[in-house]
Design a protein around this motif. Structure first.
Motif, PDB file in Angstrom:
ATOM      1  N   ARG A  57      41.586 -67.973 -37.507  1.00  0.00           N
ATOM      2  CA  ARG A  57      41.311 -67.134 -38.667  1.00  0.00           C
ATOM      3  C   ARG A  57      41.072 -68.037 -39.871  1.00  0.00           C
ATOM      4  O   ARG A  57      41.836 -68.967 -40.134  1.00  0.00           O
ATOM      5  N   THR A  58      40.008 -67.700 -40.603  1.00  0.00           N
ATOM      6  CA  THR A  58      39.710 -68.384 -41.864  1.00  0.00           C
ATOM      7  C   THR A  58      39.375 -67.342 -42.913  1.00  0.00           C
ATOM      8  O   THR A  58      38.837 -66.266 -42.592  1.00  0.00           O
ATOM      9  N   ASP A  59      39.698 -67.641 -44.141  1.00  0.00           N
ATOM     10  CA  ASP A  59      39.409 -66.752 -45.261  1.00  0.00           C
ATOM     11  C   ASP A  59      38.867 -67.573 -46.418  1.00  0.00           C
ATOM     12  O   ASP A  59      39.237 -68.747 -46.582  1.00  0.00           O
ATOM     13  N   TYR A  60      38.025 -66.916 -47.227  1.00  0.00           N
ATOM     14  CA  TYR A  60      37.383 -67.618 -48.336  1.00  0.00           C
ATOM     15  C   TYR A  60      37.365 -66.746 -49.580  1.00  0.00           C
ATOM     16  O   TYR A  60      37.237 -65.522 -49.505  1.00  0.00           O
ATOM     17  N   ALA A  61      37.431 -67.397 -50.722  1.00  0.00           N
ATOM     18  CA  ALA A  61      37.189 -66.696 -51.975  1.00  0.00           C
ATOM     19  C   ALA A  61      35.720 -66.290 -52.022  1.00  0.00           C
ATOM     20  O   ALA A  61      34.848 -66.973 -51.468  1.00  0.00           O
ATOM     21  N   ILE A  62      35.446 -65.192 -52.690  1.00  0.00           N
ATOM     22  CA  ILE A  62      34.073 -64.695 -52.779  1.00  0.00           C
ATOM     23  C   ILE A  62      33.162 -65.746 -53.408  1.00  0.00           C
ATOM     24  O   ILE A  62      32.011 -65.909 -53.005  1.00  0.00           O
ATOM     25  N   SER A  63      33.689 -66.510 -54.339  1.00  0.00           N
ATOM     26  CA  SER A  63      32.890 -67.494 -55.070  1.00  0.00           C
ATOM     27  C   SER A  63      32.391 -68.641 -54.190  1.00  0.00           C
ATOM     28  O   SER A  63      31.444 -69.331 -54.567  1.00  0.00           O
ATOM     29  N   VAL A  64      33.018 -68.851 -53.030  1.00  0.00           N
ATOM     30  CA  VAL A  64      32.619 -69.979 -52.184  1.00  0.00           C
ATOM     31  C   VAL A  64      32.133 -69.534 -50.800  1.00  0.00           C
ATOM     32  O   VAL A  64      31.635 -70.359 -50.021  1.00  0.00           O
ATOM     33  N   LYS A  65      32.256 -68.263 -50.501  1.00  0.00           N
ATOM     34  CA  LYS A  65      31.893 -67.772 -49.170  1.00  0.00           C
ATOM     35  C   LYS A  65      30.422 -68.044 -48.892  1.00  0.00           C
ATOM     36  O   LYS A  65      29.553 -67.795 -49.732  1.00  0.00           O
ATOM     37  N   GLY A  66      30.154 -68.580 -47.703  1.00  0.00           N
ATOM     38  CA  GLY A  66      28.779 -68.916 -47.333  1.00  0.00           C
ATOM     39  C   GLY A  66      28.395 -70.338 -47.703  1.00  0.00           C
ATOM     40  O   GLY A  66      27.378 -70.860 -47.222  1.00  0.00           O
ATOM     41  N   ARG A  67      29.185 -70.985 -48.568  1.00  0.00           N
ATOM     42  CA  ARG A  67      28.899 -72.370 -48.971  1.00  0.00           C
ATOM     43  C   ARG A  67      29.969 -73.346 -48.472  1.00  0.00           C
ATOM     44  O   ARG A  67      29.667 -74.505 -48.196  1.00  0.00           O
ATOM     45  N   PHE A  68      31.205 -72.889 -48.396  1.00  0.00           N
ATOM     46  CA  PHE A  68      32.313 -73.741 -47.975  1.00  0.00           C
ATOM     47  C   PHE A  68      32.752 -73.355 -46.563  1.00  0.00           C
ATOM     48  O   PHE A  68      32.715 -72.177 -46.192  1.00  0.00           O
ATOM     49  N   THR A  69      33.196 -74.344 -45.806  1.00  0.00           N
ATOM     50  CA  THR A  69      33.720 -74.110 -44.461  1.00  0.00           C
ATOM     51  C   THR A  69      35.009 -74.895 -44.283  1.00  0.00           C
ATOM     52  O   THR A  69      35.033 -76.114 -44.486  1.00  0.00           O
ATOM     53  N   VAL A  70      36.070 -74.188 -43.896  1.00  0.00           N
ATOM     54  CA  VAL A  70      37.354 -74.842 -43.629  1.00  0.00           C
ATOM     55  C   VAL A  70      37.504 -75.023 -42.120  1.00  0.00           C
ATOM     56  O   VAL A  70      37.090 -74.156 -41.338  1.00  0.00           O
ATOM     57  N   SER A  71      38.061 -76.148 -41.721  1.00  0.00           N
ATOM     58  CA  SER A  71      38.283 -76.420 -40.305  1.00  0.00           C
ATOM     59  C   SER A  71      39.511 -77.314 -40.173  1.00  0.00           C
ATOM     60  O   SER A  71      40.033 -77.816 -41.172  1.00  0.00           O
ATOM     61  N   ARG A  72      39.959 -77.471 -38.952  1.00  0.00           N
ATOM     62  CA  ARG A  72      41.116 -78.345 -38.757  1.00  0.00           C
ATOM     63  C   ARG A  72      41.023 -79.070 -37.431  1.00  0.00           C
ATOM     64  O   ARG A  72      40.430 -78.564 -36.472  1.00  0.00           O
ATOM     65  N   ASP A  73      41.622 -80.237 -37.376  1.00  0.00           N
ATOM     66  CA  ASP A  73      41.742 -81.028 -36.164  1.00  0.00           C
ATOM     67  C   ASP A  73      43.226 -81.332 -36.012  1.00  0.00           C
ATOM     68  O   ASP A  73      43.737 -82.285 -36.616  1.00  0.00           O
ATOM     69  N   ASN A  74      43.905 -80.524 -35.245  1.00  0.00           N
ATOM     70  CA  ASN A  74      45.361 -80.691 -35.125  1.00  0.00           C
ATOM     71  C   ASN A  74      45.728 -81.986 -34.418  1.00  0.00           C
ATOM     72  O   ASN A  74      46.822 -82.523 -34.636  1.00  0.00           O
ATOM     73  N   ALA A  75      44.842 -82.495 -33.604  1.00  0.00           N
ATOM     74  CA  ALA A  75      45.118 -83.776 -32.951  1.00  0.00           C
ATOM     75  C   ALA A  75      45.207 -84.908 -33.973  1.00  0.00           C
ATOM     76  O   ALA A  75      45.964 -85.862 -33.794  1.00  0.00           O
ATOM     77  N   ASP A  76      44.432 -84.753 -35.070  1.00  0.00           N
ATOM     78  CA  ASP A  76      44.463 -85.750 -36.142  1.00  0.00           C
ATOM     79  C   ASP A  76      45.354 -85.329 -37.303  1.00  0.00           C
ATOM     80  O   ASP A  76      45.426 -86.032 -38.315  1.00  0.00           O
ATOM     81  N   ASN A  77      45.998 -84.155 -37.136  1.00  0.00           N
ATOM     82  CA  ASN A  77      46.902 -83.672 -38.193  1.00  0.00           C
ATOM     83  C   ASN A  77      46.185 -83.527 -39.535  1.00  0.00           C
ATOM     84  O   ASN A  77      46.751 -83.832 -40.593  1.00  0.00           O
ATOM     85  N   THR A  78      44.942 -83.027 -39.482  1.00  0.00           N
ATOM     86  CA  THR A  78      44.102 -82.986 -40.683  1.00  0.00           C
ATOM     87  C   THR A  78      43.349 -81.659 -40.779  1.00  0.00           C
ATOM     88  O   THR A  78      42.914 -81.112 -39.764  1.00  0.00           O
ATOM     89  N   VAL A  79      43.222 -81.172 -42.004  1.00  0.00           N
ATOM     90  CA  VAL A  79      42.394 -80.005 -42.305  1.00  0.00           C
ATOM     91  C   VAL A  79      41.260 -80.469 -43.218  1.00  0.00           C
ATOM     92  O   VAL A  79      41.462 -81.333 -44.075  1.00  0.00           O
ATOM     93  N   TYR A  80      40.092 -79.871 -43.028  1.00  0.00           N
ATOM     94  CA  TYR A  80      38.910 -80.260 -43.784  1.00  0.00           C
ATOM     95  C   TYR A  80      38.362 -79.081 -44.583  1.00  0.00           C
ATOM     96  O   TYR A  80      38.536 -77.924 -44.208  1.00  0.00           O
ATOM     97  N   LEU A  81      37.687 -79.400 -45.670  1.00  0.00           N
ATOM     98  CA  LEU A  81      36.939 -78.402 -46.433  1.00  0.00           C
ATOM     99  C   LEU A  81      35.544 -78.969 -46.673  1.00  0.00           C
ATOM    100  O   LEU A  81      35.373 -79.900 -47.460  1.00  0.00           O
ATOM    101  N   GLU A  82      34.576 -78.428 -45.946  1.00  0.00           N
ATOM    102  CA  GLU A  82      33.181 -78.827 -46.108  1.00  0.00           C
ATOM    103  C   GLU A  82      32.588 -77.968 -47.213  1.00  0.00           C
ATOM    104  O   GLU A  82      32.609 -76.736 -47.123  1.00  0.00           O
TER     105      GLU A  82
END
Length: 125
Positions: A57-82
């Motif tokens: 599940r991912t959620d976004y503010a209306i102001s960034v929806k369609g432009r920002f993408t959140v993802s995570r790599d639990n093996a690397d213990n890291t979350v990303y925001l593109e």
């Protein structure tokens, strides 16, 4: 030491892209929902995006929806925001926060267990 550390901020021209990272140390991030916040000078902190423990599940503010993408790599213990198609109004300090899975999912939540120190994003020509 239990901490979140953001990286990847910087200066970018309008229309450009950046990828922020939020790395956890001292604890296992896959037990936490992670949120991204931002705060511009003179403005209140704004919730930008959230991601559940395994990314289902991912959620976004209306102001960034369609432009920002959140993802995570639990093996690397890291979350990303593109962040793509950046606008001057995206200029802010971006901070990640982690909230234990034992609490119900809420985006954004009222409180978090861990906060990062923030990374500056400046969108300007």
């Amino acid at each position: 030491q239990l901490q979140l550390v953001e990286s990847g901020g910087g200066l970018v021209q309008p229309g450009g892209s950046l990828r922020l990272s939020c790395a956890a140390s001292g604890f296992t991030l896959d037990e936490y929902v992670v949120a991204w916040f931002r705060q511009a000078p003179g403005k209140e902190r704004e919730g930008v995006s959230c991601i559940s423990t395994h990314g289902g599940r991912t959620d976004y503010a209306i102001s960034v929806k369609g432009r920002f993408t959140v993802s995570r790599d639990n093996a690397d213990n890291t979350v990303y925001l593109e962040m793509n198609i950046l606008k001057p109004e995206d200029t802010a300090v971006y901070t990640c926060a982690a909230r234990s899975v034992r609490y119900s999912y809420s985006c954004p939540a009222d409180d978090y267990d861990y906060w990062g120190q923030g990374t500056q994003v400046t969108v300007s020509s």
